[in-house]
Design an enzyme around this catalytic site. Sequence first.
Site, short mmCIF file in Angstrom:
data_model
loop_
_atom_site.label_atom_id
_atom_site.label_comp_id
_atom_site.label_asym_id
_atom_site.label_seq_id
_atom_site.Cartn_x
_atom_site.Cartn_y
_atom_site.Cartn_z
N GLU A 129 0.81 -1.22 0.00
CA GLU A 129 0.00 0.00 0.00
C GLU A 129 0.84 1.28 0.00
OE1 GLU A 129 -2.93 -0.32 3.13
OE2 GLU A 129 -4.03 -1.89 2.06
N GLU A 274 -5.57 -8.94 -0.31
CA GLU A 274 -6.25 -8.86 0.99
C GLU A 274 -7.73 -8.59 0.75
OE1 GLU A 274 -4.93 -5.90 3.75
OE2 GLU A 274 -2.83 -6.51 3.67
#
EC number: 3.2.1.39
Length: 371
Positions: A129, A274
């Site tokens: 991220e 995820e």
Amino acid sequence: MSTSSHKHNTPQMAAITLLGLLLVASSIDIAGAQSIGVCYGMLGNNLPNHWEVIQLYKSRNIGRLRLYDPNHGALQALKGSNIEVMLGLPNSDVKHIASGMEHARWWVQKNVKDFWPDVKIKYIAVGNEISPVTGTSYLTSFLTPAMVNIYKAIGEAGLGNNIKVSTSVDMTLIGNSYPPSQGSFRNDARWFTDPIVGFLRDTRAPLLVNIYPYFSYSGNPGQISLPYSLFTAPNVVVQDGSRQYRNLFDAMLDSVYAALERSGGASVGIVVSESGWPSAGAFGATYDNAATYLRNLIQHAKEGSPRKPGPIETYIFAMFDENNKNPELEKHFGLFSPNKQPKYNINFGVSGGVWDSSVETNATASLVSEM
């Protein structure tokens, strides 16, 4: 489902049949869902040791695992397990790896080659991220160089045909996501995303994407309905040309596919690195919502999205509730409690055991398949 016409009318078989039916009715069924993995996070002070954790993966027939850093204890425990691994190169190492090939070679030797082939590493996720629009912006200029260096080091180690190098991104990089066919990366982030897309296209690696309908719903419940977020909407919610969307997960996923295509990455696949739903700690975070989302996500991963039908390789976040994470809801994403007791009723695979959140059972999925 067995097609046998034989009937066994003994009391024992009747009991087995009843047990199987109860298990089918109560479990989150992952039989045959080989595209599902589970993320192994370690931010808790009460978690089982690595050997116990990997044994838990094996006993539940969880065939894929995401590891966020090259923890050698976990990698040792993974030896010989036949579990496919997405191995993380943490954000804290990205700048160092980008600074020179010697650092990338050392990292690959110590964390990949020393464990290969006993550990089935499938991906290296360089960073998690990292984005120019979040608190990780200071790393953006180093990410693609780090990916390139790791890719070269993997090739030099003779593993270029076995291990793909990518990075894991979140939805903050998407500027437009509605309708999904109009998905695009943020204009102010294209300088960052375009080189990543080009690298993945050229190396034939997938983009790793963290997709959380929960956060979209909890941040805007007036515009996004709970059924649309949980895969339970009874009707089409978004009509996008000929494509129909009944769930937010598909809409988010397909908006990233559209963004890739607009950036010259039409051939780049996506792995959902995820996805999950918290069971407590914030608005909409309940046990029932989490169980519903997980059940439907697992089923849906077999089917694909309107834009890309077919199995979606997906990693559930996470294996355990992790009590050192913040804010509060981040502590409640686990499939298991730290004592290894399951929170939900799940069946991982045709050869794995069906397990119940209140009482463990030795019944196997092959037993269920006889119904």
